[in-house]
Each structure stands twice: as structure tokens, then as C-alpha cells.
Design a protein around this motif. Structure first.
Motif, PDB file in Angstrom:
ATOM      1  N   TRP A   1      -5.135  33.881 -22.351  1.00  0.00           N
ATOM      2  CA  TRP A   1      -5.417  33.621 -21.374  1.00  0.00           C
ATOM      3  C   TRP A   1      -6.941  33.616 -20.973  1.00  0.00           C
ATOM      4  CZ3 TRP A   1      -1.930  30.650 -19.108  1.00  0.00           C
ATOM      5  CH2 TRP A   1      -0.762  31.069 -19.579  1.00  0.00           C
ATOM      6  N   GLN A   2      -7.981  33.703 -22.176  1.00  0.00           N
ATOM      7  CA  GLN A   2      -9.158  33.563 -21.889  1.00  0.00           C
ATOM      8  C   GLN A   2      -9.690  32.572 -21.341  1.00  0.00           C
ATOM      9  OE1 GLN A   2     -11.523  36.292 -24.015  1.00  0.00           O
ATOM     10  NE2 GLN A   2     -12.093  35.307 -21.936  1.00  0.00           N
ATOM     11  N   HIS A   3      -9.402  31.251 -21.224  1.00  0.00           N
ATOM     12  CA  HIS A   3      -9.718  30.376 -20.744  1.00  0.00           C
ATOM     13  C   HIS A   3     -10.066  30.488 -19.050  1.00  0.00           C
ATOM     14  CE1 HIS A   3      -5.533  29.502 -20.624  1.00  0.00           C
ATOM     15  NE2 HIS A   3      -5.727  28.899 -19.587  1.00  0.00           N
ATOM     16  N   LEU A   4      -9.317  31.464 -18.611  1.00  0.00           N
ATOM     17  CA  LEU A   4      -9.112  31.664 -17.193  1.00  0.00           C
ATOM     18  C   LEU A   4     -10.614  32.220 -16.761  1.00  0.00           C
ATOM     19  CD1 LEU A   4      -5.345  32.609 -16.298  1.00  0.00           C
ATOM     20  CD2 LEU A   4      -6.510  30.226 -16.146  1.00  0.00           C
ATOM     21  N   ALA A   5     -11.140  33.057 -17.674  1.00  0.00           N
ATOM     22  CA  ALA A   5     -12.447  33.802 -17.651  1.00  0.00           C
ATOM     23  C   ALA A   5     -13.302  33.624 -18.883  1.00  0.00           C
ATOM     24  CB  ALA A   5     -12.068  35.277 -16.793  1.00  0.00           C
ATOM     25  N   ARG A   6     -13.827  32.548 -19.052  1.00  0.00           N
ATOM     26  CA  ARG A   6     -14.645  32.516 -20.312  1.00  0.00           C
ATOM     27  C   ARG A   6     -15.727  33.370 -20.422  1.00  0.00           C
ATOM     28  NH1 ARG A   6     -12.344  28.134 -22.849  1.00  0.00           N
ATOM     29  NH2 ARG A   6     -11.175  26.617 -21.751  1.00  0.00           N
ATOM     30  N   GLY A   7     -16.363  33.661 -19.304  1.00  0.00           N
ATOM     31  CA  GLY A   7     -17.227  34.579 -19.098  1.00  0.00           C
ATOM     32  C   GLY A   7     -17.109  36.042 -19.492  1.00  0.00           C
ATOM     33  N   PHE A   8     -15.993  36.385 -19.309  1.00  0.00           N
ATOM     34  CA  PHE A   8     -15.414  37.981 -19.746  1.00  0.00           C
ATOM     35  C   PHE A   8     -14.926  37.665 -21.092  1.00  0.00           C
ATOM     36  CE2 PHE A   8     -15.725  38.341 -15.024  1.00  0.00           C
ATOM     37  CZ  PHE A   8     -17.026  38.851 -14.851  1.00  0.00           C
ATOM     38  N   GLU A   9     -15.568  37.922 -22.154  1.00  0.00           N
ATOM     39  CA  GLU A   9     -14.790  37.681 -23.214  1.00  0.00           C
ATOM     40  C   GLU A   9     -14.169  38.939 -23.916  1.00  0.00           C
ATOM     41  OE1 GLU A   9     -15.922  36.341 -28.111  1.00  0.00           O
ATOM     42  OE2 GLU A   9     -17.346  36.106 -26.368  1.00  0.00           O
ATOM     43  N   ILE A  10     -12.713  38.815 -24.256  1.00  0.00           N
ATOM     44  CA  ILE A  10     -12.072  39.829 -24.438  1.00  0.00           C
ATOM     45  C   ILE A  10     -12.534  40.660 -25.849  1.00  0.00           C
ATOM     46  CG2 ILE A  10      -9.847  40.632 -25.218  1.00  0.00           C
ATOM     47  CD1 ILE A  10      -8.549  38.229 -23.764  1.00  0.00           C
ATOM     48  N   GLY A  11     -12.817  41.972 -25.582  1.00  0.00           N
ATOM     49  CA  GLY A  11     -13.424  42.850 -26.754  1.00  0.00           C
ATOM     50  C   GLY A  11     -14.819  42.979 -26.720  1.00  0.00           C
ATOM     51  N   MET A  12     -15.673  41.871 -25.788  1.00  0.00           N
ATOM     52  CA  MET A  12     -16.737  42.222 -25.582  1.00  0.00           C
ATOM     53  C   MET A  12     -17.073  43.310 -24.202  1.00  0.00           C
ATOM     54  SD  MET A  12     -18.463  40.471 -27.843  1.00  0.00           S
ATOM     55  CE  MET A  12     -20.118  39.732 -27.293  1.00  0.00           C
ATOM     56  N   ARG A  13     -18.192  43.504 -23.865  1.00  0.00           N
ATOM     57  CA  ARG A  13     -18.629  44.537 -22.727  1.00  0.00           C
ATOM     58  C   ARG A  13     -18.547  43.650 -21.699  1.00  0.00           C
ATOM     59  NH1 ARG A  13     -22.911  41.112 -21.503  1.00  0.00           N
ATOM     60  NH2 ARG A  13     -24.648  42.126 -20.446  1.00  0.00           N
ATOM     61  N   PHE A  14     -17.970  44.057 -20.712  1.00  0.00           N
ATOM     62  CA  PHE A  14     -17.899  43.590 -19.272  1.00  0.00           C
ATOM     63  C   PHE A  14     -19.338  43.185 -18.949  1.00  0.00           C
ATOM     64  CE2 PHE A  14     -17.597  43.428 -14.703  1.00  0.00           C
ATOM     65  CZ  PHE A  14     -16.651  42.622 -14.353  1.00  0.00           C
ATOM     66  N   HIS A  15     -19.480  41.871 -18.678  1.00  0.00           N
ATOM     67  CA  HIS A  15     -20.898  41.209 -18.247  1.00  0.00           C
ATOM     68  C   HIS A  15     -20.809  41.132 -16.762  1.00  0.00           C
ATOM     69  CE1 HIS A  15     -24.164  37.745 -18.958  1.00  0.00           C
ATOM     70  NE2 HIS A  15     -24.603  38.877 -18.341  1.00  0.00           N
ATOM     71  N   SER A  16     -21.601  42.171 -16.106  1.00  0.00           N
ATOM     72  CA  SER A  16     -21.817  42.234 -14.756  1.00  0.00           C
ATOM     73  C   SER A  16     -22.219  40.983 -14.008  1.00  0.00           C
ATOM     74  CB  SER A  16     -22.423  43.620 -14.233  1.00  0.00           C
ATOM     75  OG  SER A  16     -22.532  43.511 -13.050  1.00  0.00           O
ATOM     76  N   ALA A  17     -22.023  41.026 -12.827  1.00  0.00           N
ATOM     77  CA  ALA A  17     -22.704  39.763 -12.075  1.00  0.00           C
ATOM     78  C   ALA A  17     -22.669  40.341 -10.469  1.00  0.00           C
ATOM     79  CB  ALA A  17     -21.786  38.287 -12.311  1.00  0.00           C
TER      80      ALA A  17
END
Length: 635
Positions: free
Chosen positions: A460-476
Motif C-alpha cells: 500500500w505504498q502508493h497511499l503515502a509515496r513520500g513515506f517510503e517503507i524502510g526509509m526514515r520518516f520524513h517529517s513535515a
């Protein structure tokens, strides 16, 4: 920052009440017979781990160091944006930002075609590209990094202090002792007692004891790799110079005298120079040349022509040889055993990987090792998680170290390469081009953990493409609803064992509300299944919601009770778990992180800030199954 949950207490909110179960400091003569975790080495890796463990006084922790006291100067200085994000979880990122030197641009210098013995500036680039992180790339003395971790330890409920003048001499495993299998022999290094031996038993041992690691040797690990046979000098100096970029990070390549990396340091006056010296013979060591700091200064003055360098004080200096080596073992698990054999001894930092300092990754990757290991050890020792969680440390961090060695091997050779005369042009130099290409790596943002029991598949990565699974959580940026405070969403994550589930609402809030009801009412919910009797609702899993509407359109008193939990001895309401997207279109988190606005989603984040999974808000069974593979059922 939240405090007063269990009653008003005057004074510094960063200083916890001392626990009655806190381990007694053993810096004098009385060493404990047994500890849960023994850490070898008070470098960045060891102190990062100790700072995490110190928050849990029920875990008996001991950290030993052969030196007589804390580091005061020298060694590493680069702190990339990923490490700054990590510092935020400990609460000292703002302090680091205040006193450190911010690196905003990098400049590039090469020989002047008209006068090749002189250098000229050939390029300049923004050091960290826009949008990578809310944190800057900074430089500060490694000793100050140590100080900040030490402050966390001293202010913790455990009041943990290092035990100096103790060196790990040997570690052996007693397979018959299931509780404290590691027998650690400690050698005293303090005057009057040097050479005396002590023994401590431990459940786990973590070797953060450098490239000559005794702990690594004890588990049969070897550093394997190669050397470039090139001597480099490094010095921290106070100096006068008419070099125009003395307060810029600069990469300087001369025609025939070698190269320099200029790193302006904290305080406005200190500067570090990495200076290329002599080529070494294959069988030769740096120590054979008997080089001194005067040799570094003399070479730097030649490379900087036509500019001058007048050194007033040498604060610290060292001469080293570039090498790129990686250990074949990050823990004591033999290769030929099954997954039922759990690691008891780990290595981290320079005990696992050594490389040049040119990419500025040594301290950063070392801290990344133990930031990955810390929450896993705590989760197992507090019997929150299954022991197989510990297998993931070697699985994840060996690949991160391999990528570092591979990148540094290429980068150090590019920096050390002398430019050819046909490179003296107005076109972008090779070193500048490669610097730009490697920007995300040197920022620490390319580490991606592969699929495992704690990192899901990209279904379900396409639901949140900017939070890539396995990568660090990219704050906003977001707006907190209860008090209209602009904040960074990622800053709610704190060092420890707590996972975070971010619920991003779709256009219709029914899926989010249904999930919240499941979370607090369904017996399969990880909250009900794994929560202990005295736990606050967010002790193990922190639930947060982010709505698309502006904060004035969302009433905090209409939020589901799962998002306003009752906590502490007075059952006080936590009002800080509900957020809205910023009304500024350029800072809307749904657009920035490409979140599906129609259906929304949930983003599950590990305690070390890495994204563990992205699921639909309706994927309640999948969420239950995911955590069932990690946590231990409450009694």
C-alpha cells in the motif's frame, strides 16, 4: 515537551526523578557482579546506546572506558541531517543547532589555468538540497556530542555515569548460564591499579571499542578491506588567513602539492583542515614517516597559494592512513546455526567499519548502529518483544555499513585525485559533480531497511509515496489542533521503545473513527493485546491523527477518545495527538508526502524513526498480525 503528568514538580523538566531501582554508579572500587548490558567504549556509538538504556532504570547498564575521563577535543566533527533528526528524539537538537557551525554551502577550488601553482574557486553549491530535512548539516566537536549524551544519562531516572579507567580485556560465553552468559574480564587502567583484573557477568555485551575492538576479536570478527597507502593530516587550528572561504566548507585540489578539505568549526574562529600528505609504500605505515603537525601546516600553506595561513594555535592534530574495512560479524551468532540461536554479543561503530573521514560519516553511522540496536535491546530486556527481534540488528546495519564503505571508497579517491590540466576549465569539476550526486548519501538519508518482520512490504505504498517503507520518516509541518501550534510532525517521536501510528484522514472521517474504535475496543487490537496493567495507553504504541481540514475546522472535543487518551495517576487528558495540515499550500503535508486524499492511510513508524509499514485505515487485521510478530502478549 510534556511534563507534570503525575503531579507538579519544580525544577528542570529534563531531569527525571531518580528511581529507587537505579543502578549504583561503580566508578570507585565496587563493580557489580551482574549487569543486563555492558557497553565497551564511550565513543558516539557507546554513549548513544547508553543514553537510550538510561531511561529504563529496571535495566542494569554499565558502560566502561579505558580513558580517565570524557573526551575534550579532536576526532570527528560532522553531524549530518539524519543524526540531527535522531538528536531531536533525545531532545538536544535545538541545543546542537545553537552552538554548532551550520554548513550552508560547499565551495570547490582547483589550479588557476593562468598560474597553475595557485588555486582559484571553480564552483559552489548548496550543501543540502531543499526539502531533504527540516534539520541542517552542522559541525561540532565530537566531545560536545558526547557531553549531550552524558547529560541525558545523568538526568535520567538511572543517573547513569560511565566507569572510566576500565578496559574490556576479554569476553567469553558460558552456554550453561542462560541468564548471564557473557563473562567479561575488565582490566583497570587507572594509576596505582593498572593491570588489575575484574570480572562482570552480563546478559548482553556491546562492543563500541573502536577499530582494535577486543569484543570483535572475542566473537571471531575480522575487519576486511584495503588501504589507499596515503597519509593525511588533520588539525583543528586557530589561524589568520586571507583565503576567502575559510568559513566555508571547501574542497581544494592543487596541481602537485595535494588536496585540502576546509571545515569551519563552531565558535566562529576554529577551523579544521584535512591535508593530503605523502604517498606510502605498500609495506609502510604512517608512523614510519615520523610526521609532525609542522608538516601538516607547511603542506597546507603550499596548497593554499596564493593565499596565506598564519597558524596561531594548534588545538588538536593527528596523522592517519585511509583504509576501508568492514567486519564479517556484527554479532556472535555462528553462520551455521538456526534462527533459534539469539545474539548475546554485538559490535557497533568503528568496531564494525572503518573508512576515511572525507564523507563525514564515521560518527553518524556509528550512532546509527546503536540507535538501531538500542530500542531492540530494551524491548527484549523489558519482555515487550520477542528475542528474534535482535537478529534484525545485524541484518539491517551490515548492509548500511557496506553501502558506506562502498561510497567512501569511491569518494575518497575522487577527492585525492589530482586534477589534470584539461580539468582547469569553467565547466563543473568532477569532484563538484560527484559531491552533488552523493548529497543524499552524505546527508544520511539513503539507508533503507529491507522487508523483514519489522519492515513491511510495499503493498500500500502508493497511499503515502513520500513515506517510503524502510526509509526514515520524513517529517513535515503540521498544525496542532488543541493550541494552534505549528510543529514538525516527526518531532513527536522520542527515543525509547514506543512505536507511532500516524492516521492520515481521508475526505470522509468514518474510516479513521472506525479504526480508533477498533484500537481501544477490539481484543485483537495491539493496544489491548500488549498493554500491561500499569501502562499508559501510549506506552508502547502512540496513536496520532492528521486531518486535511484547517485546525479551526476541527474541534478537539469531537476527536475520538483514542486520540485524547487518559494518562498518568490523575487520568489527565492528553490533548496533543490531533493535527491538521497547514493552510499554506506549499506546506500541506498531504501534498508534500503524496498522501492519498480520498482514502487516507496509516503510517507505522518504528522507535528509530524508520517507516515500518503503510496500510489502509481499514487494514485492522493486518495491523494486528504485524505487531503480533513483534510483541509479547501481556500476562
Amino acid at each position: 515537551m510534556q511534563f507534570y503528568l503525575n503531579g507538579f514538580r519544580a525544577g528542570d523538566p529534563d531531569r527525571s526523578d531518580q528511581s529507587s531501582s537505579a543502578a549504583v554508579n561503580v566508578s570507585s572500587n565496587d563493580l557489580p557482579e551482574k549487569v543486563d548490558v555492558l557497553i565497551a567504549g564511550c565513543g558516539p556509538a557507546g554513549l548513544c546506546l547508553a543514553a537510550q538504556l538510561a531511561a529504563f532504570p529496571e535495566i542494569a547498564t554499565m558502560i566502561v572506558e579505558p580513558k580517565a575521563g570524557p573526551l575534550e577535543k579532536g576526532q570527528a566533527d560532522g553531524i549530518n541531517v539524519r543524526s540531527m533528526e535522531m538528536f531531536q528524539t533525545f531532545g538536544f537538537a535545538d541545543k546542537m543547532k545553537r552552538e554548532a557551525m551550520w554548513i550552508n554551502e560547499t565551495t570547490f577550488w582547483q589550479p588557476d589555468p593562468q598560474m597553475p601553482d595557485n588555486i582559484r574557486r571553480v564552483g559552489r553549491v548548496q550543501d543540502v538540497e531543499d526539502g531533504l530535512s527540516e534539520m541542517p548539516h552542522v559541525l561540532n566537536n565530537q566531545a560536545r556530542v558526547h557531553d549531550m549524551f552524558l547529560d541525558i544519562m545523568r538526568n535520567s531516572a538511572m543517573r547513569l555515569e560511565p566507569d572510566y579507567c576500565l578496559r574490556v580485556a576479554n569476553v567469553v560465553l558460558n552456554e550453561d548460564d542462560q541468564d548471564y552468559p557473557a563473562i567479561v574480564t575488565l582490566a583497570r587502567t587507572d594509576p596505582g591499579r593498572a593491570g588489575e583484573m575484574e570480572t562482570v557477568k552480563a546478559r548482553y555485551v556491546v562492543g563500541c571499542d573502536g577499530a582494535r575492538s577486543t569484543v570483535r576479536d572475542a566473537i571471531g570478527g575480522k575487519l576486511r578491506g584495503d588501504a589507499a597507502h596515503q597519509a593525511w593530516g588533520v588539525m583543528d587550528i586557530l589561524a589568520s588567513s586571507n583565503f576567502p572561504d575559510i568559513r566555508m566548507k571547501s574542497i581544494i585540489q592543487s596541481r602537485s602539492d595535494g588536496n585540502i578539505l576546509v571545515l569551519p568549526r563552531e565558535g566562529g574562529y576554529l577551523v579544521r583542515l584535512y591535508v593530503e600528505l605523502d604517498q606510502l609504500n605498500v609495506s609502510e605505515r604512517v608512523s614510519d614517516r615520523n610526521l609532525k603537525f609542522e608538516d601538516i601546516i607547511e603542506r597546507a600553506q603550499r596548497i593554499l597559494r596564493p593565499f596565506t595561513l598564519d597558524v596561531k594555535e594548534v588545538v588538536w592534530w593527528s596523522i592517519y592512513e585511509i583504509g576501508h574495512r568492514l567486519t564479517d560479524k556484527f554479532d556472535d551468532v555462528p553462520r551455521d546455526v538456526g534462527s533459534d540461536y539469539f545474539p548475546r554479543i554485538f559490535t557497533a561503530g568503528d568496531a564494525c567499519h572503518t573508512h576515511s573521514p572525507k564523507a563525514g560519516q564515521g560518527m553518524n553511522v556509528s550512532m546509527g548502529d546503536t540507535f538501531n540496536l538500542g530500542w531492540k535491546l530494551i524491548s527484549v530486556l523489558t519482555e515487550r518483544a520477542r528475542k528474534n527481534l535482535l537478529h534484525s540488528y545485524s541484518f539491517e546495519r551490515r548492509e548500511a555499513a557496506r553501502s558506506l564503505i562502498e561510497y567512501d571508497h569511491k569518494w575518497s579517491r575522487i577527492v585525492s585525485k589530482s586534477p589534470l590540466e584539461n580539468d582547469f576549465s569553467d565547466e563543473m569539476s568532477l569532484v563538484q559533480r560527484k559531491f552533488i550526486e552523493g548529497g543524499r548519501f552524505t546527508a544520511g538519508l539513503t539507508v533503507k531497511y529491507e522487508a523483514s518482520p519489522i519492515t513491511g512490504l510495499a503493498t500500500w505504498q502508493h497511499l503515502a509515496r513520500g513515506f517510503e517503507i524502510g526509509m526514515r520518516f520524513h517529517s513535515a509541518p503540521v498544525m496542532r489542533v488543541s493550541d494552534a501550534k505549528p510543529t514538525q510532525l516527526g518531532h513527536v517521536i522520542q527515543a525509547g521503545i514506543r512505536w507511532t501510528i500516524f492516521l492520515f484522514a481521508g475526505r470522509n472521517h468514518s474510516s479513521l473513527n472506525n479504526f480508533c474504535e477498533y484500537f481501544v475496543s477490539d481484543h485483537r487490537s495491539p493496544l489491548l493485546r500488549f498493554r500491561r496493567d500499569n501502562d499508559d495507553p501510549d506506552s508502547l504504541i502512540d496513536l496520532r491523527a492528521i486531518f486535511q481540514e484547517t485546525y479551526r475546522d476541527v474541534a478537539i472535543n469531537s476527536a475520538h477518545r483514542a486520540l485524547c487518551p487518559k494518562k498518568g495517576c490523575y487520568s489527565l487528558t492528553d490533548y496533543e495527538k490531533v493535527f491538521c495540515a497547514c493552510s499554506d499550500d506549499q506546506n500541506d503535508i498531504f501534498d508534500l508526502r503524496r498522501i492519498d486524499r480520498e482514502s487516507g492511510c496509516m503510517v507505522i513508524v518504528r522507535p528509530d524513526q524508520h517507516v515500518a509499514n503503510v496500510l489502509r485505515l481499514t487494514d485492522q487485521e493486518a495491523l494486528s498480525a504485524f505487531f503480533a510478530g513483534i510483541f509479547v502478549d501481556s500476562a
